[in-house]
Design a protein around this motif. Structure first.
Motif, PDB file in Angstrom:
ATOM      1  N   ILE A 116       0.782  -1.307  -0.036  1.00 45.30           N
ATOM      2  CA  ILE A 116      -0.204   0.131  -0.005  1.00 45.30           C
ATOM      3  C   ILE A 116       1.078   1.143  -0.147  1.00 45.30           C
ATOM      4  O   ILE A 116       1.782   1.209   0.663  1.00 45.30           O
ATOM      5  N   ALA A 118       0.359   4.615   1.071  1.00 39.58           N
ATOM      6  CA  ALA A 118      -0.573   5.471   1.914  1.00 39.58           C
ATOM      7  C   ALA A 118      -0.761   6.826   1.412  1.00 39.58           C
ATOM      8  O   ALA A 118       0.357   7.345   0.870  1.00 39.58           O
ATOM      9  N   GLN A 119      -1.816   7.285   1.369  1.00 38.85           N
ATOM     10  CA  GLN A 119      -2.128   8.666   0.703  1.00 38.85           C
ATOM     11  C   GLN A 119      -2.990   9.443   1.797  1.00 38.85           C
ATOM     12  O   GLN A 119      -3.958   8.922   2.566  1.00 38.85           O
ATOM     13  N   SER A 120      -3.045  10.505   1.591  1.00 40.51           N
ATOM     14  CA  SER A 120      -3.822  11.550   2.501  1.00 40.51           C
ATOM     15  C   SER A 120      -4.520  12.316   1.556  1.00 40.51           C
ATOM     16  O   SER A 120      -5.015  13.582   1.954  1.00 40.51           O
ATOM     17  N   ALA A 121      -5.007  11.935   0.322  1.00 37.19           N
ATOM     18  CA  ALA A 121      -5.622  12.719  -0.640  1.00 37.19           C
ATOM     19  C   ALA A 121      -7.071  13.045  -0.162  1.00 37.19           C
ATOM     20  O   ALA A 121      -7.721  12.466   0.528  1.00 37.19           O
ATOM     21  N   GLU A 122      -7.443  14.354  -0.527  1.00 37.77           N
ATOM     22  CA  GLU A 122      -8.798  14.615  -0.089  1.00 37.77           C
ATOM     23  C   GLU A 122     -10.077  13.980  -1.017  1.00 37.77           C
ATOM     24  O   GLU A 122      -9.858  13.765  -2.251  1.00 37.77           O
ATOM     25  N   VAL A 123     -10.982  13.431  -0.400  1.00 36.36           N
ATOM     26  CA  VAL A 123     -12.011  12.856  -1.044  1.00 36.36           C
ATOM     27  C   VAL A 123     -13.413  13.305  -0.487  1.00 36.36           C
ATOM     28  O   VAL A 123     -13.480  13.945   0.447  1.00 36.36           O
TER      29      VAL A 123
END
Lengths: 150, 241
Positions: A116, A118-123
């Protein structure tokens, strides 16, 4: 212990996957079937298998031939570690818009593995078991007490 | 417009154009009504009264009988992995959550809304546009493992990370921690929700069992405790990473 379980799990996944591939290949002209992605076919040297082990293989990384199916190509790579399948990678998959329900039927439940990122993208929204009811955990516990995995 | 209420012990989000505010209120009211009927934690709910023997099954409303019948059907399909018959007594919560989300979504749809989202505790219905949906990384609440785009479908995620890993498999005595979370994406929320619970409980026996349990059109994305992702090939079509 966890690793052993995981390998057994993936081994089963691969065997199921290969069974699917062979099935698909078998209904193509014979010349296509000469190099199925089964370089990890169980050897005859296999010792008696423990309960959850499907078979033993030679260590290494094996890339199956690219099979040109009339609706697209499929190719897998398999990594064998300590005689068990450590991972499988689908290098090529048939066109997802293909109308091959047969292949899709095999492909659906098989799991592919990857690390994985990991990401903190806005959704818009996040799916997660963040706030489940107590009943959920109870359901699992009870189900497991009844379940017979065979 | 995003509306949020705390119902069934979890935050419920509805997002839809403001002109459907009346339908949103009706949807929330329906969820509260279902909670009043089905919560095993409310002593006056019909489920609680069935558990205590105050309410005879024969006297339960048809709606509850339908829920029980649906759970029984899933119990058969999942070889006993999905059930409402718990040691503490009857508890249909595992089914009711997805069913309630669908009921709320239906209210919005019947009111004429075409673009909307209904989410309860991380399980959701997504309609009318490509919604951007993150799958939470179980090990870190503020991180995503995957970013998806879902239009006209549903996603449900099961895991035990919020409460710690205390589920044990009575066959082995070991904790059921093969997956940290299991997400199921597909056309219909009830199936997604039931499958996520079922596949999580199956753990290492997933592959032997999944073939007979996962219908065509449903994709699975699992995260292991050591942060590996395991996913079905068709899952890729939802990716928006």
């Amino acid at each position: 212990m966890k690793q052993v379980i995981k390998k057994a799990f993936i081994a089963v996944a691969v065997v199921a996957g290969i069974a699917g591939l062979i099935f698909v290949v078998n209904y193509k002209p014979p010349e296509v079937a000469e190099t199925p992605a089964t370089s990890s076919t169980p050897t005859e040297m296999a010792p008696p298998a423990p309960a959850k082990t499907i078979g033993r293989y030679r260590d290494g990384t094996y890339t199956g031939s690219e099979l040109d199916l009339h609706y697209g190509s499929i190719q897998v790579s398999v990594v064998i570690t300590d005689g068990n399948i450590a991972s499988i990678t689908m290098l090529k998959l048939p066109n997802e818009h293909s109308n091959s329900r047969r292949l899709a039927a095999y492909a659906t439940p098989i799991l592919i593995k990857e690390a994985i990122a990991a990401q903190s993208a806005e959704v818009d929204i996040v799916s997660g078991a963040t706030e489940t009811s107590n009943g959920f955990i109870d359901t699992l516990q009870s189900a497991l007490s009844q379940a017979n995995p065979g | 417009m995003r509306y949020t209420q705390q119902i069934m012990g979890m935050p419920v989000h509805i997002e839809v154009d403001e002109q459907y505010k009346t339908a949103v209120e009706a949807a929330f009211a329906e969820l509260r009504r279902i909670d009043e009927m089905c919560s095993p934690y409310k002593p006056d709910s019909q489920v609680s009264r069935m558990r205590s023997g105050q309410l005879k099954p024969a006297d339960a409303p048809k709606e509850l009988h339908d829920i029980i019948a649906a759970i029984e059907a899933w119990n058969k399909k999942t070889k006993g992995y999905f059930t409402a018959h718990l040691e503490k007594g009857f508890d249909p919560s595992g089914y009711v959550k997805g069913w309630a989300i669908q009921r709320a979504a239906d209210i919005l749809g019947k009111a004429g809304a075409s673009v909307y989202l209904v989410s309860a505790g991380g399980d959701m219905v997504l309609q009318g546009k490509p919604w951007s949906v993150g799958i939470r990384l179980p090990q870190q609440a503020d991180k995503l493992a995957a970013k998806l785009s879902i239009q006209n479908g549903a996603i449900a995620t099961s895991g035990n990370y919020e409460r710690g890993s205390h589920i044990t498999d009575p066959h082995t005595g070991q904790s059921v921690d093969y997956f940290a979370s299991v997400s199921v994406i597909g056309p219909e929320i009830i199936t997604c929700d039931v499958l996520a619970t079922t596949l999580f409980a199956m753990g290492e026996t997933y592959q032997q069992q999944a073939d007979s349990v996962v219908p065509t059109g449903y994709e699975v994305y699992c995260i292991t405790p050591d942060q590996q992702a395991l996913y079905t090939p068709g899952f890729k079509k939802y990716r928006a990473d």
